[in-house]
Design an enzyme around this catalytic site. Structure first.
Site, PDB file in Angstrom:
ATOM      1  CG  HIS A 138      -1.667  -1.375   1.223  1.00 35.62           C
ATOM      2  ND1 HIS A 138      -1.515  -2.499   1.389  1.00 35.62           N
ATOM      3  CD2 HIS A 138      -3.031  -1.098   1.070  1.00 35.62           C
ATOM      4  CE1 HIS A 138      -2.566  -3.196   1.367  1.00 35.62           C
ATOM      5  NE2 HIS A 138      -3.802  -2.505   1.225  1.00 35.62           N
TER       6      HIS A 138
ATOM      7  N   GLY B 266      -5.681  -4.745  10.617  1.00 33.70           N
ATOM      8  CA  GLY B 266      -5.911  -5.058   9.086  1.00 33.70           C
ATOM      9  C   GLY B 266      -7.445  -5.384   9.017  1.00 33.70           C
ATOM     10  CB  SER B 267     -10.098  -6.870  10.908  1.00 31.26           C
ATOM     11  OG  SER B 267     -11.496  -6.716  10.704  1.00 31.26           O
ATOM     12  CG  LEU B 268      -9.591  -1.348   7.856  1.00 29.09           C
ATOM     13  CD1 LEU B 268     -10.026  -0.562   6.669  1.00 29.09           C
ATOM     14  CD2 LEU B 268      -8.353  -0.889   8.222  1.00 29.09           C
TER      15      LEU B 268
ATOM     16  CG  LEU C  72      -8.853   9.031  -2.504  1.00 28.78           C
ATOM     17  CD1 LEU C  72      -7.626   8.760  -3.311  1.00 28.78           C
ATOM     18  CD2 LEU C  72     -10.121   9.122  -3.399  1.00 28.78           C
TER      19      LEU C  72
ATOM     20  CG  HIS D  60      -6.445   0.857  -1.168  1.00 31.83           C
ATOM     21  ND1 HIS D  60      -6.365   1.673  -0.092  1.00 31.83           N
ATOM     22  CD2 HIS D  60      -6.598  -0.056  -1.001  1.00 31.83           C
ATOM     23  CE1 HIS D  60      -6.307   0.669   0.876  1.00 31.83           C
ATOM     24  NE2 HIS D  60      -6.373  -0.411   0.539  1.00 31.83           N
TER      25      HIS D  60
ATOM     26  CB  SER E 210     -27.175 -10.703  34.454  1.00 32.38           C
ATOM     27  OG  SER E 210     -28.064  -9.506  34.299  1.00 32.38           O
TER      28      SER E 210
ATOM     29  CD  GLU F  27     -22.068  -5.852  23.642  1.00 31.66           C
ATOM     30  OE1 GLU F  27     -22.490  -5.181  22.689  1.00 31.66           O
ATOM     31  OE2 GLU F  27     -22.990  -5.761  24.687  1.00 31.66           O
TER      32      GLU F  27
HETATM   33  C1  LIG Z   1     -13.119  -4.446   8.240  1.00 31.24           C
HETATM   34  C2  LIG Z   1     -12.628  -4.142   6.946  1.00 31.24           C
HETATM   35  N1  LIG Z   1     -13.351  -4.097   5.989  1.00 31.24           N
HETATM   36  C3  LIG Z   1     -13.016  -3.782   4.749  1.00 31.24           C
HETATM   37  C4  LIG Z   1     -11.377  -4.060   4.569  1.00 31.24           C
HETATM   38  C5  LIG Z   1     -10.808  -3.953   3.248  1.00 31.24           C
HETATM   39  N2  LIG Z   1      -9.862  -2.504   2.919  1.00 31.24           N
HETATM   40  C6  LIG Z   1      -8.549  -2.828   3.324  1.00 31.24           C
HETATM   41  S1  LIG Z   1      -7.983  -1.273   3.242  1.00 31.24           S
HETATM   42  C7  LIG Z   1      -9.425  -0.472   3.040  1.00 31.24           C
HETATM   43  C8  LIG Z   1      -9.865   0.955   2.656  1.00 31.24           C
HETATM   44  C9  LIG Z   1      -9.122   1.655   3.865  1.00 31.24           C
HETATM   45  O1  LIG Z   1      -9.222   3.136   3.629  1.00 31.24           O
HETATM   46  P1  LIG Z   1      -8.596   4.168   4.819  1.00 31.24           P
HETATM   47  O2  LIG Z   1      -9.064   3.696   6.334  1.00 31.24           O
HETATM   48  O3  LIG Z   1      -8.911   5.564   4.473  1.00 31.24           O
HETATM   49  O4  LIG Z   1      -6.910   3.787   4.891  1.00 31.24           O
HETATM   50  P2  LIG Z   1      -6.092   4.430   4.006  1.00 31.24           P
HETATM   51  O5  LIG Z   1      -5.366   3.171   3.201  1.00 31.24           O
HETATM   52  O6  LIG Z   1      -6.813   5.325   2.827  1.00 31.24           O
HETATM   53  O7  LIG Z   1      -5.227   5.000   4.534  1.00 31.24           O
HETATM   54  C10 LIG Z   1     -10.442  -1.517   2.820  1.00 31.24           C
HETATM   55  C11 LIG Z   1     -11.807  -1.027   2.608  1.00 31.24           C
HETATM   56  C12 LIG Z   1     -10.672  -4.339   5.859  1.00 31.24           C
HETATM   57  N3  LIG Z   1      -9.363  -4.627   5.639  1.00 31.24           N
HETATM   58  N4  LIG Z   1     -11.264  -4.280   7.047  1.00 31.24           N
END
Ligand SMILES: Cc1ncc(C[n+]2csc(CCOP(=O)(O)OP(=O)(O)O)c2C)c(N)n1
Length: 587
Positions: A37, A85-87, A149, A223, A310, A331
């Site tokens: 990237h 990586g999972s955003l 972007l 990207h 609970s 959660e």
């Molecule tokens: C939860 C999740 N959904 C989708 C993706 C696929 N994905 C990888 S990078 C990206 C775009 C990220 O954009 P941004 O947060 O603006 O970061 P940038 O690379 O532009 O700095 C996506 C949709 C992912 N990694 N995690």
């Protein structure tokens, strides 16, 4: 304190040069591997240069030193402490680290999290923002790299940095808007953030994706794509032409003031205080065991999602208020916070809520496995035995979820004593652990001295005349015992096994008992058939052609009702076990 807010002109130039070298590295590395990237790296180059060569304090030779400042690259990639990586998960983990630094370690280290603007569409980011301000995490800085972007196009807010600013402020954060390519402005913003008391700081940095790369800068469709090989030399030449120095900057050393901690080998100080025949819900035994564990080790912490009454984690919160983190009804963030708290071995973290609600944090749990975390989950109110609270509260998928996680130990204790042992074993076990507990009271069946081990089942009823082996856990183990009593009055004896852990499952023990009872096995579980105990047993005996497994499990969407009525209605009560045993013997 040295005024780092305004670095001298030559430092500004050196930082700018570092940023450009980072650009060159990212272009070269991604080109060499034909993947990566570079455009995302280029938007954040100045932010990274300032953080790592001006703002952060750390030992370069010892990246895991407890006193180092923390950095979480939430935008992508795995970094030192937690896998991202999972955003949308990085800021929650950063909250856990900052909470630990401020309240448990009471140390000087600070936590920096770099987020993408695209990823800030994730709700978990806003759960984390709310958490951080609620707990006044003034040692936490979140940098939003607003490069306009995402992956497949523009982000919803594009370059409307004022909207990010307003939102962060509304969430209780001290917020600065900066030009993310101006190293001087970044230095000043980080310095100002360090002066702010009782609020976390958000730095909303306006940047351009692919900054410094002609044609690619601020353009869509770049990207995650390396720069075309034939253009690399010219681009690098251009960036190099802007580099004016070859000076290096040395990071400032950290303040070494975090306390030594021991999170290993937590011993049970006294045996469980129950006698056979006591009636105790495993969820309550779990709450009591956590409180006891908290006395055995001062780094045990419990996180809850507004469920402490609970789940009985309230007992822990009363005995150890300073180590109880109320995460409220969020959660996903709760799991990420726990992940952050447990990094670098700073705490023994238990996440406690209804097992049903852990399912919405499955992605965070999955990422926990990639981070090789040791956090422990306690999921209460499993199955239809939850009763009157209704189907929305009943976990019927949780075993499948946790069983699918590599290296996750899944405990399913059936009485108060085995529950207490499960809590201690979980505290001492590497990898994630899940303890499944139930709402109704069940009878204590073990003695306090019983020895429990992970992967060791207990045969709790047996005779030489046994015709069938029945495997149950939690409430269904007690249904199996009731069935055994009733059948024995009719002259039919059955063997009853408590697996104790569903993963790992004591396959050898199950196979030998199944063979001793003519190869007939019945599993009975308060869980959907898919991914539960029955399927675990089927897998364990799959190479044994003479063993036949009959599965009793919940197979439709449940309803409200009394626990005993629901066990019967959904086919997992003693009555159904008796019928299944008789059916087996007839065939
Ligand atoms: C939860 C999740 N959904 C989708 C993706 C696929 N994905 C990888 S990078 C990206 C775009 C990220 O954009 P941004 O947060 O603006 O970061 P940038 O690379 O532009 O700095 C996506 C949709 C992912 N990694 N995690």
């Amino acid at each position: 304190m040295a005024d780092d807010s305004k670095p001298d002109g030559s430092t500004v130039q050196v930082l700018q040069d570092v940023a450009n070298r980072l650009r060159i590295h990212s272009i070269r590395a991604t080109c060499a591997s034909s993947s990566g990237h570079p455009t995302s790296c280029c938007s954040a180059a100045e932010i990274m240069a300032v953080l790592f060569f001006h703002t952060m304090k750390y030992k370069r030779t010892d990246p895991e030193h407890p006193d180092n400042d923390r950095f979480i690259l939430s935008k992508r990639l795995s970094f030192v402490d937690v896998a991202t990586g999972s955003l949308g998960q990085g800021l929650g983990a950063a909250c856990g680290m900052a909470y630990t630094g401020k309240y448990f370690d009471k140390a000087s280290y600070r936590v920096f999290c770099l987020l993408g603007d695209g990823e800030s569409s994730e709700g978990s980011v806003w759960e984390a923002l709310a958490f951080a301000s609620h707990y006044s995490l003034d040692n936490l800085v979140a940098v939003f790299d607003v490069n306009r972007l995402g992956q497949s196009g523009v982000t919803p807010l594009e370059h409307c940095t004022d909207v990010y600013q307003n939102r962060c402020e509304a969430f209780g954060w001290n917020t600065y808007l900066v030009d993310g390519h101006d190293v001087g402005a970044l230095c000043q913003a980080f310095w100002r953030a360090a002066q702010v008391k009782s609020k976390p700081t958000a730095i909303v940095a306006k940047t351009f994706k692919g900054r410094g790369i002609p044609i690619i800068e601020n353009a869509e469709d770049w990207h995650g794509k390396p720069v075309p090989k034939e253009r690399v030399d010219a681009i690098i030449k251009l960036i190099e032409s802007q580099i004016q120095t070859n000076r290096n900057l040395t990071p400032k050393p950290p303040v070494e003031d975090s306390p030594p901690v021991n999170v290993r080998n937590v011993k049970m100080t006294c045996l469980p205080d129950y006698v056979a025949g006591d009636r105790v819900a495993t969820r309550k035994a779990c709450g009591l065991a956590l409180a006891k564990l908290g006395h055995a080790n001062e780094r045990v912490i419990v996180l809850a999602g507004d469920t402490k009454i609970s789940t009985f984690s309230e007992i822990f919160s009363e005995e150890h208020p300073e180590r109880f983190i109320e995460c409220f009804i969020a959660e996903q963030n709760m799991v990420s916070v726990a992940l952050g708290c447990a990094t670098r071995g700073r705490t023994i973290a238990f996440v406690s809520t209804f097992a049903a609600f852990l399912t919405r944090a499955f992605d965070q749990i999955r990422m926990g496995a990639i981070s090789q975390t040791n956090i422990n989950f306690i999921g209460s109110h499993c199955g239809v035995s939850t009763g009157e609270d209704g189907p929305s509260q009943m976990a019927l998928e949780d075993l499948a979820m946790f069983r699918s996680i590599p290296n996750c130990t899944v405990f399913y204790p059936s009485d108060a004593i085995s529950t207490e042992y499960a809590v201690y074993l979980a505290a001492n076990t590497k990898g994630m652990c899940f303890i499944r507990t139930s709402q109704p009271e069940t009878t204590v069946i073990y003695t306090p001295q019983e020895n429990f081990e992970i992967g060791q089942a207990k045969v709790i009823r047996q005779s030489v005349n046994d015709k069938v082996t029945v495997i149950g856990a939690g409430v269904t183990l007690h249904e199996a015992l009731a069935a055994a009593d009733s059948l024995s009055q009719q002259g039919i004896s059955i063997r009853v096994i408590d697996p104790f852990t569903i993963k790992p499952l004591d396959a050898a023990n199950i196979i030998s008992n199944a063979k001793a009872t003519g190869g007939q096995v019945i599993t009975v579980e308060d869980h959907y058939r898919e991914g539960g105990i029955g399927e675990a047993v089927c897998t364990a005996v799959s190479r044994e052609p003479d063993i036949l497994v009959h599965q009793l499990a919940v197979s439709e969407v449940p309803q409200c009702g009394k626990p005993s009525e629901l066990l019967d209605k959904f086919g997992i009560s003693a009555r159904h076990i008796i019928a299944a045993v008789k059916n087996t013997l007839m065939n």
